[in-house]
Design a protein around this motif. Structure first.
Motif, mmCIF file in Angstrom:
data_model
loop_
_atom_site.group_PDB
_atom_site.id
_atom_site.type_symbol
_atom_site.label_atom_id
_atom_site.label_comp_id
_atom_site.label_asym_id
_atom_site.label_seq_id
_atom_site.Cartn_x
_atom_site.Cartn_y
_atom_site.Cartn_z
ATOM 1 N N LYS A 94 22.722 1.868 -16.270
ATOM 2 C CA LYS A 94 23.185 0.591 -16.826
ATOM 3 C C LYS A 94 24.393 0.063 -16.063
ATOM 4 O O LYS A 94 24.486 -1.121 -15.783
ATOM 5 N N LYS A 95 25.306 0.955 -15.715
ATOM 6 C CA LYS A 95 26.501 0.538 -14.974
ATOM 7 C C LYS A 95 26.110 -0.013 -13.605
ATOM 8 O O LYS A 95 26.611 -1.047 -13.172
ATOM 9 N N PHE A 98 23.976 -3.507 -13.833
ATOM 10 C CA PHE A 98 24.708 -4.699 -14.233
ATOM 11 C C PHE A 98 26.037 -4.829 -13.486
ATOM 12 O O PHE A 98 26.236 -5.776 -12.751
ATOM 13 N N ASP A 99 26.923 -3.866 -13.601
ATOM 14 C CA ASP A 99 28.229 -3.967 -12.942
ATOM 15 C C ASP A 99 28.139 -3.819 -11.424
ATOM 16 O O ASP A 99 28.654 -4.638 -10.675
ATOM 17 N N CYS A 102 26.158 -6.658 -9.630
ATOM 18 C CA CYS A 102 26.905 -7.921 -9.729
ATOM 19 C C CYS A 102 28.102 -7.935 -8.787
ATOM 20 O O CYS A 102 28.441 -8.958 -8.199
ATOM 21 N N LYS A 109 24.214 -11.902 -9.495
ATOM 22 C CA LYS A 109 24.740 -12.347 -10.788
ATOM 23 C C LYS A 109 24.368 -13.813 -10.994
ATOM 24 O O LYS A 109 25.084 -14.720 -10.580
ATOM 25 N N PHE A 114 18.912 -12.482 -14.594
ATOM 26 C CA PHE A 114 18.902 -11.888 -15.925
ATOM 27 C C PHE A 114 17.671 -12.306 -16.727
ATOM 28 O O PHE A 114 17.174 -11.537 -17.545
ATOM 29 N N ILE A 117 15.058 -9.826 -15.597
ATOM 30 C CA ILE A 117 15.295 -8.510 -16.206
ATOM 31 C C ILE A 117 14.798 -8.510 -17.653
ATOM 32 O O ILE A 117 14.141 -7.558 -18.093
#
Length: 138
Positions: A94-95, A98-99, A102, A109, A114, A117
């Protein structure tokens, strides 16, 4: 049920009865993890970095819903010569998804990314190109 087995064990003293407890939220039973740093993404097995792709090498991020027993999403990250297959529920995923993406992937981003996804998350089958570099090889 667990407390019942523990009471039986304590009542009869030490015995061959082994009571297994579920792993805590901080403890995972999976030996596979993914991490990233300023150089790129590393897929590890039992703490040993087995596969690595640099940020500059990544020209494709895709999700494919595969059906081994039940439909399950896998992320494909890299290029035609070096492609990581990352389980959707991998430790650190997850990190990264997304993080990390991005922060390190220009153009990742976005609302469009999204939306894709979310579409892939609801799908029972198929392949979804989440992000692709303009110069990506087919």
């Amino acid at each position: 049920m667990l407390s019942f087995l523990q009471r039986i064990r304590s009542k009869f003293g030490k015995s061959n009865v082994q009571v297994a407890t579920a792993p805590s939220r901080n403890q995972s039973s999976s030996p596979i993890s993914v991490s990233y740093n300023d150089q790129g993404v590393c897929l590890s097995f039992e703490g040993q970095g087995n596969q690595f792709v640099t940020w500059a090498e990544i020209d494709l991020i895709a999700i494919r819903i595969e059906d081994e027993f039940l439909p399950f999403p896998y992320w494909y990250v890299g290029n035609k010569d070096n492609l990581l297959r990352i389980s959707n529920d991998v430790i650190g995923g997850k990190k990264l998804f997304f993080d990390g993406f991005c922060e390190h992937i220009t153009g990742y981003k976005s609302d469009e990314t999204f939306k894709i996804i979310i579409e892939a998350s609801a799908a029972m089958e198929g392949s979804f190109i989440v992000w692709r570099a303009a110069n990506a090889a087919t």
